[in-house]
Enzyme design. Structure first.
Site, PDB file in Angstrom:
ATOM      1  CE  LYS A  54      -4.364  -0.749   2.307  1.00  0.00           C
ATOM      2  NZ  LYS A  54      -5.024  -0.626   3.619  1.00  0.00           N
TER       3      LYS A  54
HETATM    4  C1  E4P Z   1      -8.337  -0.197   3.637  1.00  0.00           C
HETATM    5  O1  E4P Z   1      -7.457  -0.531   2.910  1.00  0.00           O
HETATM    6  C2  E4P Z   1      -8.138   0.631   4.835  1.00  0.00           C
HETATM    7  O2  E4P Z   1      -7.182   0.002   5.618  1.00  0.00           O
HETATM    8  C3  E4P Z   1      -9.399   0.732   5.669  1.00  0.00           C
HETATM    9  O3  E4P Z   1     -10.508   0.281   4.928  1.00  0.00           O
HETATM   10  C4  E4P Z   1      -9.604   2.052   6.325  1.00  0.00           C
HETATM   11  O4  E4P Z   1     -10.817   2.018   7.017  1.00  0.00           O
HETATM   12  P1  E4P Z   1     -11.229   3.107   8.116  1.00  0.00           P
HETATM   13  O5  E4P Z   1     -11.569   4.369   7.415  1.00  0.00           O
HETATM   14  O6  E4P Z   1     -12.416   2.499   8.807  1.00  0.00           O
HETATM   15  O7  E4P Z   1     -10.038   3.263   9.027  1.00  0.00           O
END
Ligand code: E4P
Length: 215
Positions: free
Chosen positions: A83
């Site tokens: 990521k």
């Molecule tokens: C996805 O890749 C992210 O890690 C995640 O969905 C973020 O979610 P949040 O906004 O609930 O922290």
């Protein structure tokens, strides 16, 4: 639409993996920190459970640092993708990593333009954050719809992961919007299974079976 689990909790990953519905896992530094373990330890254990894609997040802010981290993370297991945050430095990192054959998930995406840039740079996945857009009064799922529509129009191969999902209806909406993947928190995945009529139906069948079981 494939279902990923959005967690670094290995007990939850094991449990949902047993259902046979899990195609991958996404993590981020906040999710790993909840587990109180190192990123590497978590990722090694997750890779021992799940054979589909696993996202691990780089935390460097500069391109060289991101690339260094990405190489290290990708070397932990062959199904790990990295990521990378949606910044100019992140785009440069994604572009170079894609040429090296390292899979990437461009994260913290909040607009169709950002997704278009991620795809142009060669990202394997792009993660629009639905819940965080809803939180500030925007329509997060409309952004997913726009991205899917644009990628379809131009035959872009970057896969759209609907992320930051907060409740079961988000998953249905992501599927209707044509997202390739929904990454779902554990609590939401559990709620997806539940329906009061299922529980009532099971109870009634068991009661009726009691009446005939000794015949
Ligand atoms: C996805 O890749 C992210 O890690 C995640 O969905 C973020 O979610 P949040 O906004 O609930 O922290």
């Amino acid at each position: 639409m494939k279902l990923f689990l959005d967690t670094a909790n290995v007990d939850h990953i094991r449990e949902i993996n047993e259902w046979g519905v899990l195609s991958g896992v996404t993590t981020n530094p906040s999710l790993v920190s909840k587990e109180g373990r190192s990123m590497r330890e978590c990722l090694e254990e997750i890779a021992g459970i799940v054979s589909g894609p696993i996202s691990a997040e780089a935390v460097s802010q500069d391109t060289e640092g991101m690339i260094r981290e990405a190489r290290e993370l990708a070397s932990i297991a062959e199904n790990i993708n990295v990521k990378i945050p949606m910044t100019p430095q992140g785009l440069a990192a994604v572009s170079r990593l894609s040429k090296e054959g390292i899979k990437t998930n461009m994260t913290l995406v909040f607009s169709a333009n950002q997704a278009l840039l991620a795809a142009a740079a060669g990202a394997t996945f792009v993660s629009p954050f639905v819940g965080r857009l809803d939180d500030i009064g925007n329509n997060g799922m409309a952004v997913v719809e726009e991205i899917v529509d644009i990628f379809d129009t131009y035959g872009l191969t970057t896969q759209v992961i609907a992320a930051s999902l907060r409740h079961p209806m988000h998953v249905v909406q992501a599927a209707r919007a044509g997202a390739h993947i929904a990454t779902v928190p554990y609590e939401v995945m559990v709620r997806m299974v539940q329906h009061p009529l299922t529980d009532i139906g099971i109870r009634k069948f068991l009661e009726d079976y009691e009446k005939i079981k000794d015949l």
